[in-house]
Design an enzyme around this catalytic site. Structure first.
Site, mmCIF file in Angstrom:
data_model
loop_
_atom_site.group_PDB
_atom_site.id
_atom_site.type_symbol
_atom_site.label_atom_id
_atom_site.label_comp_id
_atom_site.label_asym_id
_atom_site.label_seq_id
_atom_site.Cartn_x
_atom_site.Cartn_y
_atom_site.Cartn_z
ATOM 1 N N THR A 1 -4.865 84.363 2.062
ATOM 2 C CA THR A 1 -5.099 83.551 3.277
ATOM 3 C C THR A 1 -3.933 83.674 3.960
ATOM 4 O O THR A 1 -3.444 84.036 4.873
ATOM 5 C CB THR A 1 -5.267 82.046 2.391
ATOM 6 O OG1 THR A 1 -4.419 82.399 1.153
ATOM 7 C CG2 THR A 1 -6.750 81.504 2.683
ATOM 8 N N LYS B 1 -5.737 86.979 -4.846
ATOM 9 C CA LYS B 1 -5.029 86.107 -3.684
ATOM 10 C C LYS B 1 -4.355 84.939 -4.653
ATOM 11 O O LYS B 1 -4.383 84.261 -5.384
ATOM 12 C CB LYS B 1 -6.283 85.907 -2.577
ATOM 13 C CG LYS B 1 -6.661 84.291 -2.779
ATOM 14 C CD LYS B 1 -5.803 83.095 -1.947
ATOM 15 C CE LYS B 1 -5.541 82.251 -2.619
ATOM 16 N NZ LYS B 1 -5.598 81.200 -1.609
ATOM 17 N N THR C 1 -4.640 80.035 -12.565
ATOM 18 C CA THR C 1 -4.137 80.682 -10.820
ATOM 19 C C THR C 1 -4.585 81.036 -10.077
ATOM 20 O O THR C 1 -5.128 82.248 -10.614
ATOM 21 C CB THR C 1 -2.484 80.492 -10.927
ATOM 22 O OG1 THR C 1 -1.808 79.859 -10.292
ATOM 23 C CG2 THR C 1 -2.128 81.771 -11.921
ATOM 24 N N GLU D 1 5.270 82.744 -0.380
ATOM 25 C CA GLU D 1 5.205 82.308 1.162
ATOM 26 C C GLU D 1 6.659 81.788 0.968
ATOM 27 O O GLU D 1 7.087 81.450 0.642
ATOM 28 C CB GLU D 1 4.523 80.656 1.575
ATOM 29 C CG GLU D 1 2.802 80.844 1.413
ATOM 30 C CD GLU D 1 2.532 79.859 1.441
ATOM 31 O OE1 GLU D 1 3.118 78.471 1.314
ATOM 32 O OE2 GLU D 1 1.434 79.834 1.605
ATOM 33 N N ASN E 1 4.717 76.240 5.785
ATOM 34 C CA ASN E 1 4.355 75.108 4.863
ATOM 35 C C ASN E 1 4.454 74.114 5.577
ATOM 36 O O ASN E 1 4.150 72.461 5.819
ATOM 37 C CB ASN E 1 4.778 74.906 3.928
ATOM 38 C CG ASN E 1 4.354 76.224 2.888
ATOM 39 O OD1 ASN E 1 2.941 76.077 3.115
ATOM 40 N ND2 ASN E 1 4.718 77.184 2.046
ATOM 41 N N SER F 1 -2.668 74.258 5.995
ATOM 42 C CA SER F 1 -2.444 75.534 4.943
ATOM 43 C C SER F 1 -3.054 74.896 3.700
ATOM 44 O O SER F 1 -2.630 73.377 3.468
ATOM 45 C CB SER F 1 -1.984 76.547 5.029
ATOM 46 O OG SER F 1 -0.874 75.774 4.389
#
Lengths: 383, 383
Positions: free
Chosen positions: A146, A168, A179, A259, A378, A383
């Site tokens: 993603t 991922k 997780t 991220e 974010n 997302s």
């Protein structure tokens, strides 16, 4: 080195058209046997996505023929219609492979609250089954991405058997039980109960100790599939060690690609009265935004570490704690020690050592810093 | 309108030289009586600063003559020497005012882990006592500021009495019991037990429900001093209501000035099985970085709200929950409702309504968004 490295597995990764970008978005991993044993751990979030509700039932008998995964949509909070989409996807895999839909696990990842198009998924399944291959592992690893910037795969070899894996995950990284989306495969000859024991032992000390941003996903699933194709029954301890090694490698790859992160932080807690205490202390620091922002700014602000520990129930005396950063002890017995400017926090790899002096237990929590890029990624789009 | 608005109080705020900037950094509030009753609530962080350890003892007999507060250093994790600095500060106030040091509360705020200079503090106390005045409340409010951009004061009048207040706090805003540094004064004739009851009732529904960044301070203290100078014994319920109103005003001022924030978010939880459930649900959302970043980006990402609720122990059915943002219901019964683009999140004031449909209890948590400026303020320098 991926899910098709062990004997007995085929995989595919294709662009089904779920993502508007046209990037790969559907992966399929098939266990060709002779054994089709499986174990899985799921998110402990009480808000569970439809594929989790489905897969929790599929795994009950420990028999799994295939797992289908899509990116581009989480199929979470999409109601009965969303569950039907998951069901139709499993049925399509079952028909194409001539297996029961009840032996097909489904995973989804992406935005919560958007309906997936069942026709697109079913057509994607047909395409994927037509290109299944014993070399398809890398394509599969790419199709589940993603916001990941790179695919994550791992391989560990045992004595005549091996374990491969793909993962991922770049945000919502805070496990309760499992997780992210992770698929592990092995050609070792292990039954479902043995897989379950090894998988839970491995995830407890790897994925469960990765806490990048404190946000627990609704779609997390870690699956371990065994084909038995090597014909080798492994030593149980060696097998658990190998599963743990694969999980640790994938967890570190997830941390490294989190991220917006600019630091990979290992928070090592030693001298705790119990392992639970060590985990609680490490996690309290990993979730403290002020600490995480300080590390981004290369500021060894140990006061924020102690303020975070003070919110826990762990056994400790605030005036006995030592804190070191990248090898420099900045706090000794709850008082200032080495000067802050003796600490170099410019490397991406960051080590925070917390000595509680309350016992012999230890745990290490992996986390990331809080950066402008995290906020940007974010806030700039859904997302 | 500040701590010197009620009768019987003098105050001062001066630059003692603790802050390198030369800005005001020492405040003193003196209760001239005839009554010198007091109550206080303290941080529940187990890592307590030296002034907290001192003040917890001073408050035990409900008798307080003065409170001295410094910014420019938290005096936390500074060991026995730090405690001695707190003690010397109280002694200096006691000598200057001819009262017992045991009747002097001390509060500190600023960086954790730096020693304060006792000589600077004692000299500052002497300066402050020389300029004490019945008009000194505004100076005092300015002297306790750290990263605050504006002083925070409030005043509520009762029937022949009034309550004034001042507060400081812009980061580490997440209370366990109390929060931040707050001093309230009243000329109502109330004993220490009555003050304690009113203060705990007020903080429970105001400061305890402000959770800007999830980080609990080591130095929080809310103090209520009563002089009895009005000669009026207030109705207990009216008094509690007035204390609550002052606390609410100050809590909202703290939220509005939170570090780097661009939205003031009120998370209203209704239909909870208990008030504790409502608070837990609201706080889980307030502490979710992905939700907070989405609000910064004006993105009504309700999936992140539900993912946060799913981490709680609260009684709820994920498929019965409704979520509205600024009056638009974007999720109904766990499924998408109004389109996201129907929501306007550009105003600073943001309202998130969570309907659990599990009972009749309700609570509102105040928080802020996660912004680039928050990361900048907390990474660019130590605080």
């Amino acid at each position: 080195m991926s899910v098709t490295s062990p004997l007995g597995f085929d995989a595919a990764g294709i662009a089904a058209g779920i993502k508007a970008s046209g990037a790969p978005d559907l992966a399929l991993v098939v266990n060709r046997g002779p054994r089709q044993a499986a174990a899985a751990v799921f998110t402990s979030n009480r808000a569970k996505a439809n594929p989790i509700l489905w897969s929790e039932k599929v795994i009950l008998d420990g028999q799994v023929a295939a797992i289908v995964l899509n990116s581009g949509g989480a199929n979470c909070f999409t109601g009965p219609r969303g569950f039907q989409v998951t069901h139709q996807t499993a049925e399509a895999v079952g028909e194409a492979l001539d297996v029961s839909a009840g032996d097909v696990l489904v995973c989804s990842t992406g935005l919560i609250g958007d309906q997936l198009d069942a026709d697109v998924l079913v057509a994607g399944v047909h395409t994927a089954t037509s290109v299944l291959s014993a070399d398809g592992g890398d394509d599969a690893a790419r199709a589940i991405m993603t916001t990941d910037s790179v695919p994550k795969t791992a391989l560990v070899s045992g004595d005549g058997w091996s374990i491969g894996g793909m993962a991922k995950g770049a945000g919502m990284l805070a496990p309760g039980l499992a997780t992210m989306l992770v698929v592990l495969t092995t050609d070792a000859d292990v039954d479902a109960a043995g897989l379950d024991t090894a998988l839970r032992a491995a995830t407890r000390v790897t994925f469960d100790r990765l806490d990048s941003d404190g946000c627990m996903s609704t779609n997390d699933q870690v699956t371990l599939l065994a084909s038995g194709a090597s014909g080798v029954v492994p030593d149980a301890a060696a097998f658990t060690d190998a599963v743990t090694a694969v999980c640790r490698s994938l967890a570190e790859q997830l941390q490294a690609d989190a991220e917006g992160a600019s630091h990979n932080i290992a928070i090592e807690v030693v001298g705790a009265a119990s392992e639970d205490d060590a985990v609680e202390v490490g996690r309290s620091v990993a979730r403290n935004n002020l600490f995480k922002a300080a590390i981004f700014g290369n500021d060894p602000n140990w006061g924020r570490v102690l303020a975070a520990i003070g919110t826990t129930e762990a056994e400790f005396d605030p005036y006995a704690v030592d804190v070191s950063m990248n090898g420099v002890r900045v706090c000794h017995a709850g008082e200032p020690d080495a000067p802050r400017d003796a600490v170099d926090l410019t490397p991406r790899a960051t080590h925070v050592l917390i000595e509680l002096h309350s016992g012999d237990a230890t745990a290490t929590i992996l986390t990331n810093d809080l950066t402008h890029d995290y906020v940007h990624e974010n806030s700039a789009y859904s997302s």
